[in-house]
Each structure stands twice: as structure tokens, then as C-alpha cells.
Design a protein around this motif. Structure first.
Motif, PDB file in Angstrom:
ATOM      1  N   VAL A 219      25.781  -1.096  59.329  1.00  0.00           N
ATOM      2  CA  VAL A 219      26.090  -2.189  58.403  1.00  0.00           C
ATOM      3  C   VAL A 219      25.734  -1.720  57.005  1.00  0.00           C
ATOM      4  O   VAL A 219      24.585  -1.319  56.752  1.00  0.00           O
ATOM      5  N   VAL A 220      26.691  -1.757  56.094  1.00  0.00           N
ATOM      6  CA  VAL A 220      26.536  -1.209  54.751  1.00  0.00           C
ATOM      7  C   VAL A 220      26.748  -2.317  53.718  1.00  0.00           C
ATOM      8  O   VAL A 220      27.625  -3.170  53.885  1.00  0.00           O
ATOM      9  N   VAL A 221      25.955  -2.315  52.657  1.00  0.00           N
ATOM     10  CA  VAL A 221      26.043  -3.334  51.614  1.00  0.00           C
ATOM     11  C   VAL A 221      26.204  -2.669  50.252  1.00  0.00           C
ATOM     12  O   VAL A 221      25.492  -1.705  49.923  1.00  0.00           O
ATOM     13  N   GLN A 222      27.138  -3.199  49.459  1.00  0.00           N
ATOM     14  CA  GLN A 222      27.331  -2.826  48.064  1.00  0.00           C
ATOM     15  C   GLN A 222      27.382  -4.108  47.236  1.00  0.00           C
ATOM     16  O   GLN A 222      27.597  -5.185  47.782  1.00  0.00           O
ATOM     17  N   ARG A 223      27.213  -3.991  45.922  1.00  0.00           N
ATOM     18  CA  ARG A 223      27.225  -5.195  45.091  1.00  0.00           C
ATOM     19  C   ARG A 223      27.832  -4.908  43.724  1.00  0.00           C
ATOM     20  O   ARG A 223      27.897  -3.765  43.263  1.00  0.00           O
ATOM     21  N   PRO A 235      20.621   1.719  47.905  1.00  0.00           N
ATOM     22  CA  PRO A 235      20.065   3.067  48.162  1.00  0.00           C
ATOM     23  C   PRO A 235      19.619   3.280  49.608  1.00  0.00           C
ATOM     24  O   PRO A 235      19.505   4.425  50.054  1.00  0.00           O
ATOM     25  N   GLN A 236      19.363   2.184  50.350  1.00  0.00           N
ATOM     26  CA  GLN A 236      18.897   2.318  51.732  1.00  0.00           C
ATOM     27  C   GLN A 236      20.034   2.385  52.734  1.00  0.00           C
ATOM     28  O   GLN A 236      19.799   2.581  53.922  1.00  0.00           O
ATOM     29  N   ASN A 237      21.270   2.230  52.301  1.00  0.00           N
ATOM     30  CA  ASN A 237      22.395   2.150  53.232  1.00  0.00           C
ATOM     31  C   ASN A 237      22.412   3.269  54.259  1.00  0.00           C
ATOM     32  O   ASN A 237      22.097   4.420  53.936  1.00  0.00           O
ATOM     33  N   PRO A 238      22.805   2.908  55.527  1.00  0.00           N
ATOM     34  CA  PRO A 238      23.134   1.554  55.996  1.00  0.00           C
ATOM     35  C   PRO A 238      21.870   0.716  56.182  1.00  0.00           C
ATOM     36  O   PRO A 238      20.794   1.259  56.443  1.00  0.00           O
ATOM     37  N   ILE A 239      21.997  -0.610  56.082  1.00  0.00           N
ATOM     38  CA  ILE A 239      20.811  -1.461  56.187  1.00  0.00           C
ATOM     39  C   ILE A 239      20.472  -1.776  57.642  1.00  0.00           C
ATOM     40  O   ILE A 239      19.337  -2.146  57.949  1.00  0.00           O
ATOM     41  N   ILE A 240      21.461  -1.645  58.545  1.00  0.00           N
ATOM     42  CA  ILE A 240      21.240  -1.816  59.990  1.00  0.00           C
ATOM     43  C   ILE A 240      22.078  -0.765  60.707  1.00  0.00           C
ATOM     44  O   ILE A 240      23.263  -0.598  60.411  1.00  0.00           O
ATOM     45  N   THR A 241      21.483  -0.062  61.648  1.00  0.00           N
ATOM     46  CA  THR A 241      22.201   0.987  62.364  1.00  0.00           C
ATOM     47  C   THR A 241      21.429   1.383  63.615  1.00  0.00           C
ATOM     48  O   THR A 241      20.295   0.949  63.826  1.00  0.00           O
ATOM     49  N   SER A 242      22.037   2.222  64.420  1.00  0.00           N
ATOM     50  CA  SER A 242      21.343   2.859  65.550  1.00  0.00           C
ATOM     51  C   SER A 242      21.027   4.307  65.234  1.00  0.00           C
ATOM     52  O   SER A 242      20.306   4.968  65.986  1.00  0.00           O
ATOM     53  N   LYS A 321      14.069  -7.893  57.955  1.00  0.00           N
ATOM     54  CA  LYS A 321      12.722  -8.454  57.865  1.00  0.00           C
ATOM     55  C   LYS A 321      11.722  -7.568  58.614  1.00  0.00           C
ATOM     56  O   LYS A 321      10.555  -7.434  58.208  1.00  0.00           O
ATOM     57  N   ALA A 322      12.157  -6.940  59.681  1.00  0.00           N
ATOM     58  CA  ALA A 322      11.268  -6.089  60.485  1.00  0.00           C
ATOM     59  C   ALA A 322      10.954  -4.771  59.803  1.00  0.00           C
ATOM     60  O   ALA A 322      10.072  -4.041  60.242  1.00  0.00           O
ATOM     61  N   GLY A 323      11.690  -4.446  58.729  1.00  0.00           N
ATOM     62  CA  GLY A 323      11.501  -3.179  58.056  1.00  0.00           C
ATOM     63  C   GLY A 323      12.372  -2.083  58.648  1.00  0.00           C
ATOM     64  O   GLY A 323      12.823  -2.164  59.794  1.00  0.00           O
ATOM     65  N   GLY A 324      12.622  -1.057  57.859  1.00  0.00           N
ATOM     66  CA  GLY A 324      13.446   0.053  58.323  1.00  0.00           C
ATOM     67  C   GLY A 324      14.904  -0.324  58.447  1.00  0.00           C
ATOM     68  O   GLY A 324      15.353  -1.376  57.975  1.00  0.00           O
ATOM     69  N   THR A 325      15.665   0.527  59.111  1.00  0.00           N
ATOM     70  CA  THR A 325      17.094   0.289  59.294  1.00  0.00           C
ATOM     71  C   THR A 325      17.522   0.328  60.753  1.00  0.00           C
ATOM     72  O   THR A 325      18.672   0.024  61.062  1.00  0.00           O
ATOM     73  N   LEU A 326      16.620   0.703  61.658  1.00  0.00           N
ATOM     74  CA  LEU A 326      16.953   0.781  63.081  1.00  0.00           C
ATOM     75  C   LEU A 326      17.021  -0.624  63.676  1.00  0.00           C
ATOM     76  O   LEU A 326      16.030  -1.370  63.643  1.00  0.00           O
ATOM     77  N   ALA A 327      18.168  -1.004  64.234  1.00  0.00           N
ATOM     78  CA  ALA A 327      18.342  -2.323  64.840  1.00  0.00           C
ATOM     79  C   ALA A 327      17.315  -2.557  65.934  1.00  0.00           C
ATOM     80  O   ALA A 327      17.057  -1.674  66.754  1.00  0.00           O
ATOM     81  N   GLN A 328      16.736  -3.746  65.941  1.00  0.00           N
ATOM     82  CA  GLN A 328      15.630  -4.059  66.836  1.00  0.00           C
ATOM     83  C   GLN A 328      16.071  -4.891  68.041  1.00  0.00           C
ATOM     84  O   GLN A 328      16.998  -5.707  67.934  1.00  0.00           O
TER      85      GLN A 328
END
Length: 550
Positions: A219-223, A235-242, A321-328
Motif C-alpha cells: 500500500v503506497v501513499v502520495q500527496r 518517505p516510508q513507502n510502502p506504508i503496509i506490505t509483506s 499504529k503498530a509501527g513499521g510497515t509489515l502487515a500485522q
């Protein structure tokens, strides 16, 4: 004191890919892709974001939705849900993928609206055919915008293309003005898709999926301060990933990317996100995910739906909210909203004695109609008339629902009296028209009567377990498939007071997975019949169940 509950992932296990979520007051709605299955586009409802009930469907009109002949995994892709606060209308945008041959991709995007999430929905409004994963954004100035992945087919150009922005005029019922390319991705993962636009604190946020719909997904976010851009990448992209590391795969058309499997991730293929702002003033991203069979990369259950709680950082970005980018595997629930202990895997319990057909049951390539599926002719049973075989992509008499647990019982009871060897009815495990298992009652000329045996379709080839067939003179049986992760064992018995007897050997079902088929749907359990003799035979089914095991 604020209390939080825990939400367990996936929130919708089994074949529920490409989720789009919408919050309306304290209700939450979620739509997923249905590909070649009718009715098209499932709408789920939840109060707690953890447990979801199938509420309704959007499309069941073959005059509009022509799915007969559709190659899996074409059909209905990536529905989008939105609500226009100025008019009070719900909107759904969907892509109908017709053909994927040669990577040219023939598709059309449509929008429908309704005053209620349960419909009735308007006649489809044609938008464009430029690509797929189209969505609508309703700006606070009253303008409406469509964002789509532009599928670039030109040799030498970056594949798959760019995200394009077009203004939509609902009064005229069409897109107006120029088409503007606003992004070629926020990372170098490639396989850009699934654009959604949101607005928060003066910024327009473009959420996309990158890395393919397989093991490199994210999951990638731009603005941007302006909707037409330019867009800057988080800068953290992707914000959610495996796959929480950087890699370069721009231009790589492989969307599965098995080599990127992460053995340390409990959820794989995490991407294709959709953002929701809750009534409790919290934020969540619902996203696609998958779980392979243990020790393998084969995902028999298909792509599923999971959720992560996100927060806005001081510099205006969305992070987990959990921190990092690895899906929980779990995420924090909404504050002061109790999450019950009910399991996410719920199965199906269709009792046809009630004279109705359970809403969870779907049919491939076309809607169920009275000419092949009726609860009227034999009260207390569902009568299914045989049509084409399960290899067909046209008139297939099959009702099925997703298998939502690795350990599951799929069962039915039926009466069938065939007179020709080409007539069959029974219990089905089905991935697509090329890959299935069929515990069938049929006419055996060798046994000079009715018999019970297993037939398999694997990658378009047929096999029969002839040595394991059973004589069944009166054509009545209870059938059961016992699924244990990557294996299925069929059983049969005459009645509830009898012991279950094995039918055939234990069968490896990993061939019914995205990784083995090259598709991206999921395992379904169902009942059905075919008749290549005179299309006159029928089977009476008493019930159908998909029961997750504890």
C-alpha cells in the motif's frame, strides 16, 4: 477509561480480494471483486470492523453484465465504494474485464448510484476503457473526479502505465475535460494499480497498490496540495506490505512474484488498500492479503481481506499504529467498541427445506434462473437441472460459496437418477473452469446402474478415479469433502444414521491455488449438475453446508 479490543486478521477469510471500504455514520460497508461470479459485487456490513456479514449484491442483470465466456480471472474487478455528502448518494465504480490476451486488456469502467447502500442501483454509467481499478472522489467544492490506472500497451513504455485523473459530471453522466497523468508510482516496485484519492488537512492523498497483486504487494501513499499534482511520495513507502524492504521491479509484468515470499510474515501479498475514517475519529486501511498453505507458497483460499489501524504523523503522513510497515496479524480495534469473540470464518448453512436459496450461493458466468435452479418443483429441496460441464465458461449449473478456512467440511445430500453416462450431479470443490474436483453421482454402463465416483479437472485436463467408484442403486447419498489444509478426502453415506465411508484417496488440492493456476481467484465449495445427453436430467439437493472446523 478508554477501552480497546483486538481485531484479528483476516477479517474476511477466503476469496474476498480487492476490498473497498466505506464508513457511513457508525456503519461500515465493504465491497470485493467477484470476477466471473453472479451476482456481481458483494456488499458486506460491519459495526466493529472485525466481523462482516454479507448484506447484498449490486449486479444480477445479464443484459448489462455479460460474463458468459469470460476467461478466469477476468470479469468484475476492484469495485470502489463512495458517498457524496452533498447529494446523499452512494456510488459504486467497477471494471468489467473482458479479455486479457496479449496483455492488451479489453475492459470497461462503469459507475452506478443509489440512495441506499442496499439499492436499487441506477443503470450503469459508462466512464472509460483506458484501464482498470477506477474509483471516484467527491471533492468538497462539488466536483467529482475519477482516478484510473491507465493500462499502457505500447512497446518500450513503462508497464503497466500511470494513474490518470478525469473530471466526472454526474448530471451529464460522463467524464468531461482532459485526461491528466498524475503519478507513475510512489516506489520502484512497479505494477502500479488500485488508485483512491482522499482529502485531509488541505492535502489530497493518492493511495495506490504497487508491487503486483502477489508477494511483492504494498500500500503506497502520495500527496499534493492540488488534486492534479504534483504528488510527493511518503518517505516510508510502502506504508503496509509483506515485503518491508526496497526493491526495483519497474516494468516487470510479473504480478505474482513468488520469489518475494517472506517466511517471517504471517500475512502475505498485502496491498490494494482502502482508507476509512470511523465514527470514533480513528483511521483504518482495509487491504488485500493472503495466507499460503503451511510450508508452501500455494494460496488455495485465494486473496483475502485484512485491516490495519493507521495514524496521522506530525508531518502529515499515514503510518501503521503498530509501527513499521509489515502487515500485522492483529490490529487495535476502535475505542470503546467491543469486538466479539465470534470467528471470522463462518461458512454456509443452506437448508433448502425453507423454499429459498441462501444468499451466499453464487453461480459462474450467469445468474441462477428458474430454468436450471428452482426450489419450487420439489418442496423441501433445491432442484438443479444439468447443463454444460464444469469445464465450460457458458451455461454451467453450479452454486457455490467461498471456502473460508483451511480446515473445513463441505457437504450436501442429494437424490439423482441418471440414465446416461454423460449425466452427473454432486459435490464440487471449484477454483475455476479448468481446476476442480467433483464427487458425482452418474450412470455407469460397466456397473449397469447408478454409481458414485470422483472426477478431477486439473489445468484443463480430465481424470477419473474409476477404481474407487461405488454402486449406488437408488441414487441417494450424503456427500462430504473433508479439507485439511492442502488435502481433501471425500466421504459418502446413505443416511445420517450410517457411518461415513471414504470415497477415493486423499487428494492434494494445492493445484487449486493462484500459484499453480496463474490466476487470482480462490477455492469455492458447491453443488451442481451437468447433462450432455438431452439436458433433461435434474438432481434434488436437500442442503448444502460449508462448516469450518475448530
Amino acid at each position: 477509561m478508554t477501552e480497546f479490543s483486538t481485531i484479528k486478521n483476516p477479517i474476511l477469510p477466503g476469496f474476498t480480494p480487492d476490498p473497498a471500504v466505506l464508513g457511513h455514520e457508525d456503519d461500515y460497508y465493504l465491497a470485493t471483486s467477484t470476477f466471473n461470479w453472479y451476482p456481481g459485487i458483494q456488499i458486506f456490513h460491519s459495526k466493529d470492523l472485525a466481523h462482516w456479514d454479507l448484506q447484498s449484491y449490486v449486479f444480477n442483470d445479464p443484459e448489462f453484465l455479460h460474463l458468459a465466456g469470460t476467461d478466469t480471472p477476468a470479469g468484475i474487478w476492484a469495485p470502489d465504494l463512495s458517498f457524496d455528502k452533498k447529494t446523499g448518494k452512494f456510488w459504486i465504480v467497477m471494471c468489467q474485464m473482458h479479455n486479457m490476451n496479449g496483455n492488451l486488456f479489453d475492459q470497461d469502467n462503469y459507475a452506478v448510484w443509489s440512495d441506499s447502500i442496499n439499492g436499487p442501483w441506477s443503470k450503469p454509467i459508462y466512464l472509460n476503457s483506458i484501464g482498470f481499478d477506477c474509483s471516484l472522489f467527491h471533492d468538497d467544492d462539488g466536483k467529482h473526479w475519477a482516478v484510473t490506472l491507465e493500462w499502457d500497451t505500447r512497446k518500450g513504455y513503462q508497464h503497466p502505465g500511470a494513474i490518470v485523473l478525469e473530471q466526472f459530471d454526474p448530471e451529464q453522466g460522463k467524464l468531461v475535460g482532459p485526461t491528466k497523468r498524475i503519478s507513475r508510482g510512489g516506489t520502484d516496485r512497479g505494477c502500479l494499480e488500485a488508485p483512491h484519492i482522499y482529502k485531509h488537512n488541505g492535502y489530497y492523498y493518492l493511495m495506490t497498490a504497487e508491487g503486483g497483486t502477489g508477494y511483492g504487494h504494498g500500500v503506497v501513499v502520495q500527496r499534493s496540495k492540488k488534486i492534479e499534482g504534483p504528488y510527493e511520495s511518503d518517505p516510508q513507502n510502502p506504508i503496509i506490505t509483506s515485503t518491508p524492504y526496497r526493491y526495483f521491479r519497474r516494468g516487470d509484468p510479473d504480478s505474482l512474484r513468488i520469489d518475494l515470499y517472506n517466511p517471517k510474515a504471517s500475512l502475505q501479498k498485502c496491498g490494494h488498500g482502502s482508507l476509512v475514517h470511523t465514527a470514533t475519529d480513528e483511521w483504518y486501511v482495509v487491504h488485500l492479503s493472503a495466507r499460503p498453505l503451511p510450508g508452501t507458497t500455494n494460496c488455495t483460499l485465494g486473496r483475502e481481506t485484512s485491516i490495519q489501524k493507521v495514524v496521522w504523523t506530525k508531518d502529515g503522513w499515514l503510518h501503521m499504529k503498530a509501527g513499521g510497515t509489515l502487515a500485522q496479524p492483529t490490529t487495535e480495534g476502535m475505542k470503546d467498541v467491543k469486538v466479539s469473540e465470534a470467528p471470522q470464518a463462518v461458512g454456509v448453512n443452506a437448508d433448502f427445506s425453507k423454499g429459498s436459496i441462501d444468499k451466499h450461493l453464487m453461480s459462474p458466468y450467469g445468474p441462477r434462473t428458474e430454468d436450471w435452479c428452482t426450489a419450487k418443483n420439489n418442496p423441501g429441496n433445491l432442484r438443479i437441472y444439468g447443463r454444460q460441464s464444469f469445464f465450460s465458461q457458458f451455461e454451467v449449473s453450479l452454486l457455490a460459496s467461498r471456502v473460508d478456512s483451511f480446515r473445513t467440511l463441505v457437504s450436501t445430500e442429494l437424490q439423482f437418477n441418471p440414465i446416461h453416462y454423460s449425466q452427473s450431479a454432486g459435490l464440487v470443490l471449484y477454483y475455476d473452469n479448468s481446476n476442480w474436483l467433483f464427487a458425482r453421482i452418474y450412470h455407469s454402463e460397466t456397473l449397469n446402474g447408478t454409481a458414485l465416483a470422483i472426477m478431477k479437472g486439473e489445468k484443463g485436463n480430465k481424470d477419473e478415479y474409476i477404481l474407487d467408484r461405488v454402486s449406488l442403486p437408488d441414487g441417494h447419498a450424503q456427500l462430504q469433502a473433508d479439507i485439511e489444509y492442502g488435502d481433501a478426502q471425500f466421504y459418502w453415506r446413505k443416511g445420517s444414521s450410517d457411518d461415513w465411508q471414504k470415497l477415493g484417496p486423499k487428494i492434494d488440492i494445492s493445484f487449486m491455488s493462484d500459484e499453480q493456476t496463474g490466476g487470482f481467484t480462490g477455492l469455492m465449495g458447491g453443488i451442481g449438475a451437468w447433462d450432455a445427453y438431452r439436458r433433461q436430467s435434474f438432481a434434488d439437493f436437500k442442503n448444502f453446508k460449508i462448516t469450518p472446523k475448530k
